[in-house]
Design a protein around this motif. Structure first.
Motif, short mmCIF file in Angstrom:
data_model
loop_
_atom_site.label_atom_id
_atom_site.label_comp_id
_atom_site.label_asym_id
_atom_site.label_seq_id
_atom_site.Cartn_x
_atom_site.Cartn_y
_atom_site.Cartn_z
N LYS A 21 -1.82 81.94 115.39
CA LYS A 21 -0.78 81.40 114.77
C LYS A 21 0.53 80.96 115.44
O LYS A 21 1.49 80.65 114.86
CB LYS A 21 -0.37 82.54 113.79
CG LYS A 21 -1.23 83.02 112.91
CD LYS A 21 -0.95 84.29 112.38
CE LYS A 21 -2.16 84.85 111.38
NZ LYS A 21 -1.67 86.12 110.67
N CYS A 55 17.06 79.23 112.13
CA CYS A 55 16.61 80.32 112.95
C CYS A 55 17.49 81.43 112.62
O CYS A 55 18.63 81.32 113.00
CB CYS A 55 16.52 79.86 114.27
SG CYS A 55 15.93 81.22 115.48
N PHE A 85 2.38 82.11 117.38
CA PHE A 85 3.50 83.07 117.63
C PHE A 85 3.63 83.63 119.10
O PHE A 85 2.51 83.76 119.77
CB PHE A 85 3.44 84.58 116.95
CG PHE A 85 4.60 85.36 116.83
CD1 PHE A 85 4.37 86.66 117.56
CD2 PHE A 85 5.67 85.13 116.53
CE1 PHE A 85 5.36 87.44 117.68
CE2 PHE A 85 6.77 85.86 116.68
CZ PHE A 85 6.63 87.22 117.15
N GLN A 117 0.42 83.07 123.50
CA GLN A 117 0.63 82.59 122.03
C GLN A 117 -0.54 82.63 121.42
O GLN A 117 -1.49 82.26 121.97
CB GLN A 117 1.11 81.10 122.48
CG GLN A 117 1.55 80.45 121.20
CD GLN A 117 1.97 78.96 121.29
OE1 GLN A 117 1.32 78.34 122.19
NE2 GLN A 117 2.95 78.59 120.74
N GLN A 173 8.35 76.73 107.82
CA GLN A 173 7.43 76.90 108.75
C GLN A 173 6.84 75.71 109.16
O GLN A 173 6.33 75.58 110.45
CB GLN A 173 6.43 77.71 107.92
CG GLN A 173 6.68 79.14 107.81
CD GLN A 173 5.34 80.00 107.68
OE1 GLN A 173 4.46 79.58 107.45
NE2 GLN A 173 5.77 81.39 107.32
N GLU A 182 13.46 84.74 112.54
CA GLU A 182 12.70 83.99 111.22
C GLU A 182 13.31 82.70 111.36
O GLU A 182 14.40 82.30 111.29
CB GLU A 182 13.09 84.66 110.11
CG GLU A 182 12.35 84.30 108.79
CD GLU A 182 10.76 84.83 109.05
OE1 GLU A 182 10.56 86.11 109.70
OE2 GLU A 182 9.68 84.05 108.57
N GLN A 183 12.25 81.65 111.44
CA GLN A 183 12.40 80.18 111.33
C GLN A 183 12.03 79.74 109.93
O GLN A 183 11.17 80.02 109.48
CB GLN A 183 11.81 79.57 112.44
CG GLN A 183 12.30 79.46 113.89
CD GLN A 183 11.66 78.99 114.93
OE1 GLN A 183 11.07 79.46 116.01
NE2 GLN A 183 11.45 77.48 114.89
N GLY A 196 11.24 82.89 117.70
CA GLY A 196 10.93 82.91 116.42
C GLY A 196 9.49 82.60 115.95
O GLY A 196 8.56 82.23 116.75
N THR A 197 9.17 82.39 114.64
CA THR A 197 7.93 81.96 114.20
C THR A 197 7.51 80.64 114.52
O THR A 197 6.38 80.38 114.31
CB THR A 197 7.82 82.43 112.83
OG1 THR A 197 8.99 82.03 112.13
CG2 THR A 197 7.70 84.05 112.76
N GLU A 204 14.39 90.38 115.64
CA GLU A 204 13.29 89.45 115.18
C GLU A 204 14.06 88.07 114.71
O GLU A 204 15.34 88.07 114.40
CB GLU A 204 12.69 90.12 113.88
CG GLU A 204 11.65 91.44 114.09
CD GLU A 204 11.29 91.80 113.11
OE1 GLU A 204 10.46 92.89 112.97
OE2 GLU A 204 11.47 91.31 111.86
N LYS A 254 4.75 85.53 122.46
CA LYS A 254 5.16 86.89 122.78
C LYS A 254 5.23 87.39 124.27
O LYS A 254 4.16 87.04 125.19
CB LYS A 254 4.44 87.96 122.03
CG LYS A 254 4.96 89.39 122.15
CD LYS A 254 4.34 90.07 120.59
CE LYS A 254 5.18 91.36 121.07
NZ LYS A 254 4.30 92.44 119.94
#
Lengths: 112, 115
Positions: free
Chosen positions: B40, A23, B42, B37, A9, A5-6, A103-104, A3, B44
């Motif tokens: 949001k 990141c 995201f 995508q 946001q 995480e950035q 990442g997000t 996973e 994947k």
């Protein structure tokens, strides 16, 4: 599974200011990619880092991978409106065929 | 010259329909991918093909079926479209290496809206 995480946001900076996007990975990174996405466009490859401590620059953007290879930072110097977009970090999984986990995302706006 | 191209760029369709998105790369790459995508932003991975063979298939409903007629093309066919399929779908490709660290190059995306 890995996973990423950035942070932050989202970010709004004034033109000419510096900024950093982070990141952080839940596992050791074996390849870390930075991409930029502009609205309505695909992902543009920025940089790829593999070695701990590695640092790469392209124009006013510098990316680093820390020694422990679990965190990367993207630094933009003297930001411009053209830097606006969504910045995504992506990591490859080990041992398998190429598979990027992203990442997000960090949404960057640059104001005049 | 476009390296990775996708058609169509926009797709608006009704629930229950079947649709296809095409992807072509002129980079001589062996491996191609489909990513989704969501709203949001995201991103994947869905599928990956190497030399026309499926090598990655993430947990994707059976309604999604990739088809690779040759190594320069990877099309995505979606049956019985649902509202939740609305997203941006990105195609990507990477050079042959035998390893996981080749840079992936992305297409411009296809914006799918299911009504």
């Amino acid at each position: 599974s890995q996973e990423l995480e950035q942070s932050p946001q989202s970010l709004i900076v004034q033109e000419g200011k510096n900024l950093t996007i982070n990141c952080t990975s839940s596992k050791t990174l074996y390849g870390l990619y930075w991409y930029k996405q502009k609205y309505g466009e695909g992902l543009i490859f920025l940089m790829m880092l593999q070695k701990g401590g590695e640092e790469k620059s392209h124009e006013k953007i510098t990316a680093k991978l820390d020694e422990k290879k679990q965190q990367s930072s993207l630094h933009i110097t003297a930001s411009q409106p053209s830097h606006a977009g969504i910045y995504l970090c992506g990591a490859v999984s080990t041992g398998t065929a190429s598979k990027l986990t992203f990442g997000t995302g960090t949404r960057l706006q640059v104001t005049l | 010259d476009t390296a990775v191209s996708q058609t169509p760029k926009y797709l608006v369709t009704q629930m229950g329909n079947d649709k296809s998105i095409k992807c072509e790369q002129n980079l001589g790459h062996d491996t191609m991918y489909w990513y989704k995508q969501d709203s949001k932003k995201f991103l994947k991975i869905m599928f990956s093909y190497n030399n026309k063979e499926l090598i990655i298939n993430e947990t994707v409903p059976n309604r999604f079926s990739p088809k690779s007629p040759d190594k320069a093309h990877l099309n995505l066919h979606i049956n019985s479209l649902e509202l939740g399929d609305s997203a941006v779908y990105f195609c990507a490709s990477s050079p042959p290496s035998g390893g996981p660290r080749e840079t992936q190059y992305f297409g411009p995306g296809t914006r799918l809206l299911v009504l």
